[in-house]
Design an enzyme around this catalytic site. Structure first.
Site, PDB file in Angstrom:
ATOM      1  CG  ASP A  87      -0.629  -3.304   4.185  1.00  0.00           C
ATOM      2  OD1 ASP A  87      -1.112  -3.932   5.132  1.00  0.00           O
ATOM      3  OD2 ASP A  87      -0.577  -2.056   4.150  1.00  0.00           O
ATOM      4  CD  GLU A  88       5.640  -5.600   3.351  1.00  0.00           C
ATOM      5  OE1 GLU A  88       4.876  -6.175   4.163  1.00  0.00           O
ATOM      6  OE2 GLU A  88       6.430  -4.703   3.682  1.00  0.00           O
ATOM      7  CE  LYS A 112       4.202  -8.014   7.500  1.00  0.00           C
ATOM      8  NZ  LYS A 112       3.709  -7.012   6.561  1.00  0.00           N
ATOM      9  N   GLY A 126      -2.574  -6.060  10.045  1.00  0.00           N
ATOM     10  CA  GLY A 126      -3.707  -6.860   9.577  1.00  0.00           C
ATOM     11  C   GLY A 126      -3.256  -7.857   8.544  1.00  0.00           C
ATOM     12  CG  HIS A 127      -0.611 -10.738   9.138  1.00  0.00           C
ATOM     13  ND1 HIS A 127       0.231  -9.977   8.371  1.00  0.00           N
ATOM     14  CD2 HIS A 127       0.006 -10.917  10.306  1.00  0.00           C
ATOM     15  CE1 HIS A 127       1.303  -9.709   9.071  1.00  0.00           C
ATOM     16  NE2 HIS A 127       1.196 -10.251  10.254  1.00  0.00           N
ATOM     17  CB  THR A 128      -5.721 -10.840   4.321  1.00  0.00           C
ATOM     18  OG1 THR A 128      -5.800  -9.490   4.739  1.00  0.00           O
ATOM     19  CG2 THR A 128      -7.074 -11.334   3.896  1.00  0.00           C
ATOM     20  CD  GLN A 161       3.127  -2.515  12.019  1.00  0.00           C
ATOM     21  OE1 GLN A 161       3.961  -2.962  12.781  1.00  0.00           O
ATOM     22  NE2 GLN A 161       1.857  -2.509  12.316  1.00  0.00           N
ATOM     23  CB  THR A 220      -7.082  -2.941  10.384  1.00  0.00           C
ATOM     24  OG1 THR A 220      -6.174  -4.032  10.298  1.00  0.00           O
ATOM     25  CG2 THR A 220      -7.536  -2.772  11.809  1.00  0.00           C
ATOM     26  CB  ALA A 268      -7.843   3.621  -1.142  1.00  0.00           C
ATOM     27  CG  ASP A 286      -1.263 -12.410  -8.874  1.00  0.00           C
ATOM     28  OD1 ASP A 286      -0.338 -12.337  -8.053  1.00  0.00           O
ATOM     29  OD2 ASP A 286      -2.453 -12.142  -8.590  1.00  0.00           O
TER      30      ASP A 286
END
Ligand code: GDP
Length: 408
Positions: free
Chosen positions: A12-13, A15, A39-41, A198, A278, A282, A311
């Protein structure tokens, strides 16, 4: 020239955003490990895409994307994802290919996955999507690869429910099948982007075992997961956040204390939108762990780092990052394998002054506030690895390059 992108923390960095950003200069994008739990956003022009199995490069209409042999693929979820992509106006036909050596997840693996985790004395907290089972079937030599859909004897061994399920997807899957090892050789002089899933600290070998994913989320996984020799990986990039997050169980030495640092935790979680794409769960949040980051740099031969979510600290007076652990009264600066030690580690924190200004519009390192640069330079010195790209917001454009990884 090729570039490998891995997560340098616990996933969740960001990527997905960086793959998407660098994909514009790639001809091919290849995902090499994991399954539908990643899960890439990606946010493009305000439109949000959540991708789970399809490599992020799909959003560029001229790119071909490949799912590698190191992945475990859920056909049902894959075709749902492709439908979502198409419904959002992105044509994918003729651009998505799957390695014939990639393994398939069968529906019954999902329940097996949940049952196995529930029966553990110390549950790993898996997402229950059958990924761990698919990898263990692979290691047991009982898995099913895409190439096996044409292997008569193997198919005869399967149960009726598996065959009925596979029948629904077989034709489409076989249309997408390629020999990825041959493609890697054919494309070797062109720009390929390898997309990890991951993070380094969740790698089956170098991560916090057993609280890890079942695949190779390390940089070397790009070689094994696609069939390209390790000498042919040109630039390895590790993406990390300005702080730490982790999903699921397992040690996290810099996790914010729920009582004494509860307010800080909630601030970082809400400002950074730290809720799983996904699962909606939290994420656990904490201080940037430079001990773990340096370990990730070393075991993955990272050529450079990508710093995201800087940010999130814009409004803070002071920032802290972990530069060592105190374990049983001793100072430790190398990342231990022992879970007891990691669980009892107390972070030694170094303080940095905040920059108290929005970085959102910042597009060059020179224009970044002095205190933000000091934070970046400390990270570089501590890890011995340069920060080549900085991300200051979730949009594709809210990014700037200090040194282009595509240039030797
Ligand atoms: P991945 O699995 O490593 O791709 O990471 P995720 O997609 O789960 O999480 C990344 C989230 O952070 C996404 O919502 C991104 O849009 C967002 N993001 C990425 N980089 C930045 C950044 O620099 N700042 C902020 N505020 N959000 C970012």
């Amino acid at each position: 020239m090729n570039v490998v992108i891995i997560g340098a923390q616990w996933g969740d960095e960001g990527k997905g955003k960086i793959v998407d950003y660098l994909a514009k200069d790639a001809k091919y994008v290849v995902r090499y490990s994991g399954g539908p739990n990643a899960g890439h956003t990606i946010v493009v022009d305000g439109k949000q895409f959540a991708l789970h199995q399809v490599p992020s490069g799909i959003l560029y209409s001229d790119k071909k994307v490949f799912l590698g042999a190191g992945m475990v693929i859920d056909p049902e979820a894959l075709f749902e994802e492709l439908k979502m992509i198409k419904d959002n106006g992105v044509d994918w036909e003729g651009r998505v290919f799957i390695s014939d050596r990639a393994h398939l997840i069968l529906p019954r693996y999902r329940q097996m996955d949940k049952d196995r985790d529930a029966s553990r004395k110390r549950p790993i907290g898996t997402t229950g999507r059958g990924i761990g089972i698919a990898y263990s079937e692979k290691a047991h030599r009982d898995g099913l690869r895409l190439a096996d859909l044409d292997w008569t004897e193997k198919l005869a061994d399967l149960e009726k429910e598996d065959l009925d399920y596979l029948d629904k997807y077989k034709e489409q899957l076989l249309q997408m099948r390629v020999d990825l090892t041959q493609k890697m050789w054919e494309f070797r002089k062109e720009n390929i982007l390898f997309e990890g899933a991951q993070g380094a600290m969740l790698d089956i070998d170098s991560g916090t075992y057993p609280y890890v994913s079942s695949g190779a989320s390390c940089a070397a996984g790009a070689a094994t997961g696609c069939g390209i020799g390790p000498h042919n990986l040109d630039h390895i990039l590790g993406v990390f956040k300005a702080y730490e997050t982790r999903v699921g169980n397992g040690p996290m030495p810099t996790e914010f204390n729920a009582t004494s640092e509860g307010e800080l935790c909630q601030y970082v979680r809400d400002t950074g939108r730290e809720y799983g794409v996904t699962t909606g769960r939290a994420r656990r949040c904490g201080y940037l762990d430079l001990v773990a980051l340096r370990y990730a740099c070393r075991v993955n031969s990272l050529d450079s780092l990508v710093l995201t979510h800087l940010d999130i600290y814009d409004a803070m007076d002071q920032i802290e990052a972990c530069v060592g652990y105190e374990i049983n009264g001793k100072i430790v600066t190398d990342f231990p394998a022992n879970i007891d030690q990691l669980n009892s580690a107390k972070p030694i924190l170094q303080k940095f002054s905040g920059w108290k200004t929005s970085l959102k519009e910042c597009r060059s390192y020179k224009k970044m506030p002095k205190n933000a640069r000091a934070y970046v330079e400390f990270i570089e010195a501590f890890t011995g690895t340069p920060v080549s790209i900085i991300s200051v917001g979730y949009d594709r454009d809210e990014t700037f390059i200090r040194k282009n990884p595509w240039k030797k």
